[in-house]
Design a protein around this motif. Sequence first.
Motif, PDB file in Angstrom:
ATOM      1  N   ARG A 107       0.837  -1.197   0.000  1.00 21.13           N
ATOM      2  CA  ARG A 107       0.000   0.000   0.000  1.00 21.13           C
ATOM      3  C   ARG A 107       0.879   1.256   0.000  1.00 21.13           C
ATOM      4  NH1 ARG A 107      -5.350   0.188   0.787  1.00 21.13           N
ATOM      5  NH2 ARG A 107      -5.772  -1.927   1.460  1.00 21.13           N
ATOM      6  N   SER A 108       1.888   1.293   0.879  1.00 21.72           N
ATOM      7  CA  SER A 108       2.665   2.531   0.951  1.00 21.72           C
ATOM      8  C   SER A 108       3.542   2.710  -0.286  1.00 21.72           C
ATOM      9  CB  SER A 108       3.441   2.663   2.260  1.00 21.72           C
ATOM     10  OG  SER A 108       4.282   1.586   2.413  1.00 21.72           O
ATOM     11  N   LEU A 109       4.079   1.605  -0.852  1.00 23.67           N
ATOM     12  CA  LEU A 109       4.860   1.762  -2.094  1.00 23.67           C
ATOM     13  C   LEU A 109       3.990   2.328  -3.209  1.00 23.67           C
ATOM     14  CD1 LEU A 109       7.052  -1.432  -2.761  1.00 23.67           C
ATOM     15  CD2 LEU A 109       7.820   0.863  -2.150  1.00 23.67           C
ATOM     16  N   LEU A 110       2.770   1.784  -3.338  1.00 22.25           N
ATOM     17  CA  LEU A 110       1.878   2.222  -4.424  1.00 22.25           C
ATOM     18  C   LEU A 110       1.478   3.677  -4.236  1.00 22.25           C
ATOM     19  CD1 LEU A 110      -0.269  -1.028  -4.772  1.00 22.25           C
ATOM     20  CD2 LEU A 110       1.189  -0.021  -6.545  1.00 22.25           C
ATOM     21  N   GLU A 111       1.078   4.007  -3.005  1.00 25.26           N
ATOM     22  CA  GLU A 111       0.605   5.376  -2.774  1.00 25.26           C
ATOM     23  C   GLU A 111       1.730   6.399  -2.978  1.00 25.26           C
ATOM     24  OE1 GLU A 111      -3.140   4.099   0.077  1.00 25.26           O
ATOM     25  OE2 GLU A 111      -1.344   4.936   1.013  1.00 25.26           O
ATOM     26  N   GLU A 112       2.948   6.022  -2.627  1.00 28.90           N
ATOM     27  CA  GLU A 112       4.085   6.953  -2.804  1.00 28.90           C
ATOM     28  C   GLU A 112       4.494   7.110  -4.254  1.00 28.90           C
ATOM     29  OE1 GLU A 112       7.807   7.067  -0.531  1.00 28.90           O
ATOM     30  OE2 GLU A 112       6.742   5.809   0.906  1.00 28.90           O
ATOM     31  N   SER A 113       4.050   6.179  -5.116  1.00 29.90           N
ATOM     32  CA  SER A 113       4.508   6.245  -6.506  1.00 29.90           C
ATOM     33  C   SER A 113       3.380   6.618  -7.467  1.00 29.90           C
ATOM     34  CB  SER A 113       5.138   4.909  -6.907  1.00 29.90           C
ATOM     35  OG  SER A 113       4.231   3.852  -6.675  1.00 29.90           O
ATOM     36  N   GLY A 114       2.275   7.137  -6.942  1.00 29.91           N
ATOM     37  CA  GLY A 114       1.227   7.671  -7.813  1.00 29.91           C
ATOM     38  C   GLY A 114       0.151   6.676  -8.207  1.00 29.91           C
ATOM     39  N   TRP A 115       0.038   5.578  -7.439  1.00 27.11           N
ATOM     40  CA  TRP A 115      -0.985   4.572  -7.731  1.00 27.11           C
ATOM     41  C   TRP A 115      -1.964   4.472  -6.576  1.00 27.11           C
ATOM     42  CZ3 TRP A 115      -1.100   2.421 -12.469  1.00 27.11           C
ATOM     43  CH2 TRP A 115       0.079   2.407 -13.226  1.00 27.11           C
ATOM     44  N   GLU A 116      -3.227   4.213  -6.922  1.00 25.84           N
ATOM     45  CA  GLU A 116      -4.239   3.986  -5.887  1.00 25.84           C
ATOM     46  C   GLU A 116      -4.517   2.485  -5.810  1.00 25.84           C
ATOM     47  OE1 GLU A 116      -9.005   4.770  -5.286  1.00 25.84           O
ATOM     48  OE2 GLU A 116      -7.923   5.858  -6.855  1.00 25.84           O
ATOM     49  N   PRO A 117      -4.216   1.849  -4.681  1.00 23.43           N
ATOM     50  CA  PRO A 117      -4.500   0.411  -4.582  1.00 23.43           C
ATOM     51  C   PRO A 117      -6.001   0.160  -4.691  1.00 23.43           C
ATOM     52  CG  PRO A 117      -3.165   1.177  -2.722  1.00 23.43           C
ATOM     53  CD  PRO A 117      -3.628   2.400  -3.445  1.00 23.43           C
ATOM     54  N   VAL A 118      -6.376  -0.858  -5.465  1.00 20.19           N
ATOM     55  CA  VAL A 118      -7.800  -1.163  -5.652  1.00 20.19           C
ATOM     56  C   VAL A 118      -8.171  -2.458  -4.949  1.00 20.19           C
ATOM     57  CG1 VAL A 118      -9.540  -1.765  -7.399  1.00 20.19           C
ATOM     58  CG2 VAL A 118      -7.891   0.054  -7.859  1.00 20.19           C
ATOM     59  N   ALA A 119      -7.331  -3.464  -5.060  1.00 17.98           N
ATOM     60  CA  ALA A 119      -7.646  -4.756  -4.422  1.00 17.98           C
ATOM     61  C   ALA A 119      -6.370  -5.542  -4.177  1.00 17.98           C
ATOM     62  CB  ALA A 119      -8.592  -5.557  -5.312  1.00 17.98           C
ATOM     63  N   PHE A 120      -6.399  -6.271  -3.082  1.00 11.75           N
ATOM     64  CA  PHE A 120      -5.296  -7.184  -2.745  1.00 11.75           C
ATOM     65  C   PHE A 120      -5.871  -8.603  -2.743  1.00 11.75           C
ATOM     66  CE2 PHE A 120      -4.091  -3.122  -1.104  1.00 11.75           C
ATOM     67  CZ  PHE A 120      -2.725  -3.061  -1.291  1.00 11.75           C
ATOM     68  N   HIS A 121      -5.454  -9.416  -3.678  1.00 11.97           N
ATOM     69  CA  HIS A 121      -5.949 -10.790  -3.729  1.00 11.97           C
ATOM     70  C   HIS A 121      -4.921 -11.658  -3.016  1.00 11.97           C
ATOM     71  CE1 HIS A 121      -8.983  -9.711  -6.809  1.00 11.97           C
ATOM     72  NE2 HIS A 121      -8.071  -8.825  -7.152  1.00 11.97           N
ATOM     73  N   GLU A 122      -5.385 -12.358  -1.986  1.00 10.07           N
ATOM     74  CA  GLU A 122      -4.439 -13.099  -1.142  1.00 10.07           C
ATOM     75  C   GLU A 122      -3.642 -14.130  -1.944  1.00 10.07           C
ATOM     76  OE1 GLU A 122      -4.665 -15.706   2.765  1.00 10.07           O
ATOM     77  OE2 GLU A 122      -5.978 -13.945   2.915  1.00 10.07           O
ATOM     78  N   ALA A 123      -4.240 -14.605  -3.060  1.00  5.83           N
ATOM     79  CA  ALA A 123      -3.542 -15.597  -3.900  1.00  5.83           C
ATOM     80  C   ALA A 123      -2.263 -15.016  -4.496  1.00  5.83           C
ATOM     81  CB  ALA A 123      -4.466 -16.053  -5.005  1.00  5.83           C
ATOM     82  N   GLY A 124      -2.130 -13.675  -4.475  1.00  9.16           N
ATOM     83  CA  GLY A 124      -0.889 -13.092  -4.961  1.00  9.16           C
ATOM     84  C   GLY A 124      -1.062 -12.166  -6.145  1.00  9.16           C
ATOM     85  N   ALA A 125      -2.105 -11.344  -6.117  1.00  9.07           N
ATOM     86  CA  ALA A 125      -2.271 -10.332  -7.165  1.00  9.07           C
ATOM     87  C   ALA A 125      -2.727  -9.035  -6.502  1.00  9.07           C
ATOM     88  CB  ALA A 125      -3.296 -10.792  -8.188  1.00  9.07           C
ATOM     89  N   ILE A 126      -2.187  -7.937  -6.994  1.00  9.28           N
ATOM     90  CA  ILE A 126      -2.526  -6.621  -6.443  1.00  9.28           C
ATOM     91  C   ILE A 126      -2.935  -5.733  -7.611  1.00  9.28           C
ATOM     92  CG2 ILE A 126      -1.597  -4.602  -5.219  1.00  9.28           C
ATOM     93  CD1 ILE A 126       0.577  -6.757  -4.172  1.00  9.28           C
ATOM     94  N   GLU A 127      -4.097  -5.125  -7.468  1.00  9.21           N
ATOM     95  CA  GLU A 127      -4.593  -4.241  -8.535  1.00  9.21           C
ATOM     96  C   GLU A 127      -4.473  -2.806  -8.081  1.00  9.21           C
ATOM     97  OE1 GLU A 127      -8.572  -6.381  -8.719  1.00  9.21           O
ATOM     98  OE2 GLU A 127      -8.666  -4.916 -10.348  1.00  9.21           O
ATOM     99  N   ALA A 128      -4.099  -1.930  -9.004  1.00  6.11           N
ATOM    100  CA  ALA A 128      -4.066  -0.503  -8.684  1.00  6.11           C
ATOM    101  C   ALA A 128      -4.459   0.277  -9.927  1.00  6.11           C
ATOM    102  CB  ALA A 128      -2.665  -0.113  -8.226  1.00  6.11           C
ATOM    103  N   ARG A 129      -4.881   1.528  -9.716  1.00  9.71           N
ATOM    104  CA  ARG A 129      -5.132   2.398 -10.877  1.00  9.71           C
ATOM    105  C   ARG A 129      -4.378   3.703 -10.660  1.00  9.71           C
ATOM    106  NH1 ARG A 129     -11.107   2.136  -9.388  1.00  9.71           N
ATOM    107  NH2 ARG A 129     -11.158   3.357  -7.493  1.00  9.71           N
ATOM    108  N   PRO A 130      -4.094   4.390 -11.751  1.00 12.71           N
ATOM    109  CA  PRO A 130      -3.307   5.617 -11.589  1.00 12.71           C
ATOM    110  C   PRO A 130      -4.081   6.668 -10.798  1.00 12.71           C
ATOM    111  CG  PRO A 130      -3.914   5.272 -13.899  1.00 12.71           C
ATOM    112  CD  PRO A 130      -4.386   4.077 -13.156  1.00 12.71           C
ATOM    113  N   CYS A 131      -3.416   7.315  -9.851  1.00 14.75           N
ATOM    114  CA  CYS A 131      -4.059   8.444  -9.156  1.00 14.75           C
ATOM    115  C   CYS A 131      -4.221   9.562 -10.172  1.00 14.75           C
ATOM    116  CB  CYS A 131      -3.162   8.956  -8.030  1.00 14.75           C
ATOM    117  SG  CYS A 131      -3.043   7.810  -6.679  1.00 14.75           S
ATOM    118  N   PRO A 132      -5.330  10.307 -10.086  1.00  8.79           N
ATOM    119  CA  PRO A 132      -5.527  11.389 -11.050  1.00  8.79           C
ATOM    120  C   PRO A 132      -4.448  12.454 -10.916  1.00  8.79           C
ATOM    121  CG  PRO A 132      -7.428  11.168  -9.546  1.00  8.79           C
ATOM    122  CD  PRO A 132      -6.415  10.171  -9.123  1.00  8.79           C
TER     123      PRO A 132
END
Length: 310
Positions: free
Chosen positions: A285-310
Amino acid sequence: MTDVWDALRGGLVTRALALAAEHGVAHALADGPRSVDELAARRGADADVLYRVLRALASDGIFAEVEPRVFANTDASSTLTADGWDAFARLFGGPWLQAVAALDASGEAPFPRVFGDEFWSWLGSHPEERALFDRAMEQNWQRRIERIDAVGLRGDELVVDVGGGNGSLLRALLDRHPGMRGIVFDLPETVRDEPSFGERLTFVEGSFFDGVPRGDVHVLSTIIHDWDDEAALRILRTVRASAGERLLLIESIIQPGNEPSGAKWLDLLMLVISAGRERTEEDWRSLLEESGWEPVAFHEAGAIEARPCP
Ligand SMILES: C[S@@+](CC[C@H](N)C(=O)[O-])C[C@H]1O[C@@H](n2cnc3c(N)ncnc32)[C@H](O)[C@@H]1O
């Protein structure tokens, strides 16, 4: 509770598997059992050493001694004949194990100390190991596809596989989605079969520290775990600069507690090879937020979705 002896002998198991892979044992047994003398003669191994290696592995269910000094594959050893697993075993029980043996608590990755170069540039100057690595990354591709499927793609996107190696993952994804197009982006030295890519897939060479191609979806499959936080932020920012609709990270999410966890061991391998690390949801979460991405979902199986912050 794990038996301490079983844990201590882990390095021997790793090396024994590498030797079996180097001598092509699982492939040679694909058509049925063979004597150890026959197996040893194929690639000039000492028959006594190979026998003791296979006997020890068989005591763990990897190969089976079906008659005195005659071995057969088991389900576990047959894995070594599938998609890059033999290459993975050779790397693991070769250069990686050498670096593992030099792990200390100094905070520095031992690989560059042992081999005199950073892992990726070392691979770049060792074409045979680079080819082995690209093949090794194919193992378990089905699980990576399942993790992408869990997120759900429309099927008409332009997907950029950043650090996509020899393109095997994106090829498998495009096979499942006839309306999808793809770009594999990686270092020039990856060993790949571009003529077989077909019209919907192209390879673009470059470094993700400089820039990546534009696309609708950027997939980074087991990329960020290779790097420390500072480098990880640089990569995520570069990708953000070319962002389309979504970012998809195929990575482990470290869970709290003491359940058996391959990711917690992979974390040590990443430390050894390249000062990388596996991360918790909070870390991601903190890596994504610091690099201009908004985390959308964390799938425990091992996938993380994000979209670009406006
Ligand atoms: C752990 S592999 C992952 C390969 C593939 N994504 C997969 O899931 O199997 C990391 C990949 O990152 C690539 N890589 C390393 N440094 C890079 C850089 N600076 N720019 C682009 N790719 C790089 C490597 O060549 C390698 O193919």
